[in-house]
Structures are given as structure tokens and as C-alpha cells.
Write an enzyme that holds these catalytic residues in place. Structure first.
Site, PDB file in Angstrom:
ATOM      1  N   LYS A  78      -9.994  -2.054 -17.094  1.00 36.34           N
ATOM      2  CA  LYS A  78      -9.976  -1.237 -15.880  1.00 36.34           C
ATOM      3  C   LYS A  78      -8.511  -1.041 -15.522  1.00 36.34           C
ATOM      4  O   LYS A  78      -7.819  -1.988 -15.134  1.00 36.34           O
ATOM      5  CB  LYS A  78     -10.720  -1.923 -14.745  1.00 36.34           C
ATOM      6  CG  LYS A  78     -10.689  -1.146 -13.434  1.00 36.34           C
ATOM      7  CD  LYS A  78     -11.550  -1.827 -12.376  1.00 36.34           C
ATOM      8  CE  LYS A  78     -11.567  -1.012 -11.100  1.00 36.34           C
ATOM      9  NZ  LYS A  78     -10.432  -1.362 -10.208  1.00 36.34           N
ATOM     10  N   ALA A  80     -13.714   1.624  -4.870  1.00 39.61           N
ATOM     11  CA  ALA A  80     -12.862   1.330  -3.706  1.00 39.61           C
ATOM     12  C   ALA A  80     -13.354   2.003  -2.433  1.00 39.61           C
ATOM     13  O   ALA A  80     -13.797   3.144  -2.436  1.00 39.61           O
ATOM     14  CB  ALA A  80     -11.410   1.710  -3.952  1.00 39.61           C
ATOM     15  N   ASN A 111     -16.212  -4.716  -4.502  1.00 42.99           N
ATOM     16  CA  ASN A 111     -15.851  -6.131  -4.423  1.00 42.99           C
ATOM     17  C   ASN A 111     -15.909  -6.625  -2.987  1.00 42.99           C
ATOM     18  O   ASN A 111     -16.785  -7.387  -2.598  1.00 42.99           O
ATOM     19  CB  ASN A 111     -14.467  -6.342  -5.021  1.00 42.99           C
ATOM     20  CG  ASN A 111     -14.077  -7.807  -5.178  1.00 42.99           C
ATOM     21  OD1 ASN A 111     -13.238  -8.147  -5.993  1.00 42.99           O
ATOM     22  ND2 ASN A 111     -14.667  -8.724  -4.424  1.00 42.99           N
ATOM     23  N   THR A 112     -14.968  -6.170  -2.164  1.00 40.56           N
ATOM     24  CA  THR A 112     -14.812  -6.706  -0.816  1.00 40.56           C
ATOM     25  C   THR A 112     -16.077  -6.573   0.024  1.00 40.56           C
ATOM     26  O   THR A 112     -16.391  -7.467   0.827  1.00 40.56           O
ATOM     27  CB  THR A 112     -13.639  -6.002  -0.105  1.00 40.56           C
ATOM     28  OG1 THR A 112     -12.476  -6.078  -0.934  1.00 40.56           O
ATOM     29  CG2 THR A 112     -13.337  -6.654   1.231  1.00 40.56           C
TER      30      THR A 112
END
Length: 266
Positions: free
Chosen positions: A107, A194, A216-217
Site C-alpha cells: 500500500k 481514509a 482503521n481509526t
């Protein structure tokens, strides 16, 4: 311009990237979880078959085992070049990952600003071209620009991964029209990457035509990461189903669903 992306007529459409097949269209990051158990439980709840991690963190996460050991056999490991600001550094990091993990997949992240974490397009294109020439399967994180995405695909990127909004902001998809345009034009799978904040953002990405979502977050920092991971699993599946089913056209005026025949007074 017609931005309708052709879709298969059935759900039997596994995602294929560079010849590798995935039944899950949700990819998960590995950073920021409270502990190893929560991470592993969230990974299982998500149904994800690919997890991404910075090569710099593979043995520094603080878990009882290294991330590489934890992930091997569970999911496909996608090392990333997080933190790199030049093509040179990103290429070196990718080579280190290939040697350490015995994978050609990467990535690719080349950041132009450490505060905004926004891609440096010029360096990203240079790194993509060189890594493809070196035999890497390149999945580049990029801005939500159809021209940049087309250039990356032309250079041989296996996917394009436009941002929904800035990394870690949770703002969702800031420019859905551009994401839809990218999906309509891209010859390779589009993976939204994102800015995802909650499950509805992921569903929206899939409805717009994205092939997959990477996050992710939104999971790792949720109050209950395991439950949120499961929510994202269902959201991605639901969004994909909605895309395959085909939404009704938007109209400016009301249209009754019931027939007028038999109305009192008709």
C-alpha cells in the site's frame, strides 16, 4: 457524463486484485487498538481478509507477538509506506517490506504534508512507476482526483485508493461526486481509503461504486471496536447489495406507489 458503473447481476462477484480473490470487501488497518485481544476480536468480527500495517511498526506495536506473527495465516498482509514523503523513501520501505514479509504487495503512501497527511501526487506517481517496474503489486493512496487516479492506473497500479477525507478525521466522504466519477472511469478496482467515520460512510462508498473500503481509526478508536468492526462488515455488504440492486432514480416531484384505480370518488 453518465457516471453509472456497470455491476454484475448477482452477488457472486468476489473482488479480484492482481489475480487474488477476496470475498470480503472490507480491509482493515492495524494501528491504535487498545490491546492485542481487542484487535484480533475486531479483525474477526470485520470478516476482513486483508490487513495493512506500516513496516516500521510490524514489531513495535506492543502486542505480545509481532504483527507479522499475529496476521500470518489469518489474513493477507498488506505492508504500507506510511510516513514516507519522497518516492525514494517509499521505494526503500517497500523493498524492506518485501524482504521481511516475502510479499510483493504494498500500500503505497507518499505524504506531501505531515499535518494534513495529504498525498504528494508527483512523488506518488514516480514511486508507483518504479515499484511496478520492480514487480510490486501497488495499491496507492491518492487524492480524490479522477485524473490522478487514471495516471496511476496507466502506470500499472493494481487499484486506486482515493481518500474520502483526510486521514483520521472521520468526516466521511467529502466529495461523493468525485468518488463516483473515479469509480465510473477507473479500469482498476477503486478502494475508498481514509476519512471514514462510521458505518454509513462505508455503505455510501459502496453505493457510489467503490469495490472495497479500507479503514482503521473508525474501528480502533471506537468506544467498542469489536462491535464497530461488525457494523462495518454489514455496512459494506449492505452497500454492495444496494449497488448491485440499483437504486430508483431521483425525482423532483412525488409519484404515488399505489394505483389510482378504485379510489373513492374516481
Amino acid at each position: 457524463m453518465n457516471v453509472n458503473v456497470p455491476v454484475p447481476s448477482t452477488l457472486a462477484d468476489p473482488l479480484v486484485i492482481a489475480g487474488r480473490t477476496f470475498s470480503s470487501r472490507l480491509f482493515l488497518g492495524t494501528a491504535g487498538y487498545p490491546n492485542q485481544k481487542v484487535f484480533l476480536d475486531a479483525l474477526e468480527a470485520s470478516g476482513s481478509e486483508m490487513a495493512t500495517a506500516s513496516i516500521r511498526r510490524m514489531s513495535l506495536e506492543g502486542y505480545e507477538e509481532s504483527l507479522a506473527d499475529l496476521l500470518t495465516g489469518r489474513v493477507h498482509i498488506l505492508p504500507n509506506t506510511a510516513g514516507c514523503q519522497t518516492a525514494k523513501d517509499a521505494i526503500l520501505t517497500a523493498e524492506l517490506a518485501r524482504e521481511a514479509l516475502e510479499t510483493d504487495w504494498v500500500k503505497l503512501e507518499v505524504i506531501g504534508d505531515r499535518e494534513l497527511l495529504y498525498p504528494n501526487v508527483e512523488e506518488l506517481l514516480k514511486a508507483t512507476e518504479e515499484l511496478v517496474n520492480r514487480g510490486f503489486v501497488v495499491l496507492p493512496y491518492c487524492n480524490d482526483d479522477p485524473v490522478t487516479c487514471q495516471k496511476l492506473a496507466d502506470l500499472g497500479a493494481a487499484t486506486v485508493m482515493p481518500l474520502g477525507s483526510m486521514i483520521g478525521t472521520g468526516l466521511g466522504i467529502a466529495n461523493p461526486h468525485m468518488i463516483e466519477l473515479i469509480c465510473a472511469r477507473s479500469p482498476v478496482p477503486v478502494v475508498l481509503d481514509a476519512g471514514i467515520g462510521t458505518a454509513s460512510d462505508a455503505a455510501q462508498a459502496m453505493e457510489l461504486g467503490c469495490a472495497a473500503v479500507l479503514l482503521n481509526t473508525a474501528v480502533s478508536k471506537a468506544h467498542d471496536p469489536v462491535r464497530m468492526a461488525r457494523a462495518f462488515r454489514y455496512a459494506v455488504e449492505g452497500g454492495r447489495l444496494a449497488r448491485l440492486a440499483g437504486r430508483i432514480p431521483k425525482k423532483l416531484h412525488a409519484e404515488a406507489s399505489s394505483p389510482e384505480f378504485g379510489l373513492v370518488g374516481s
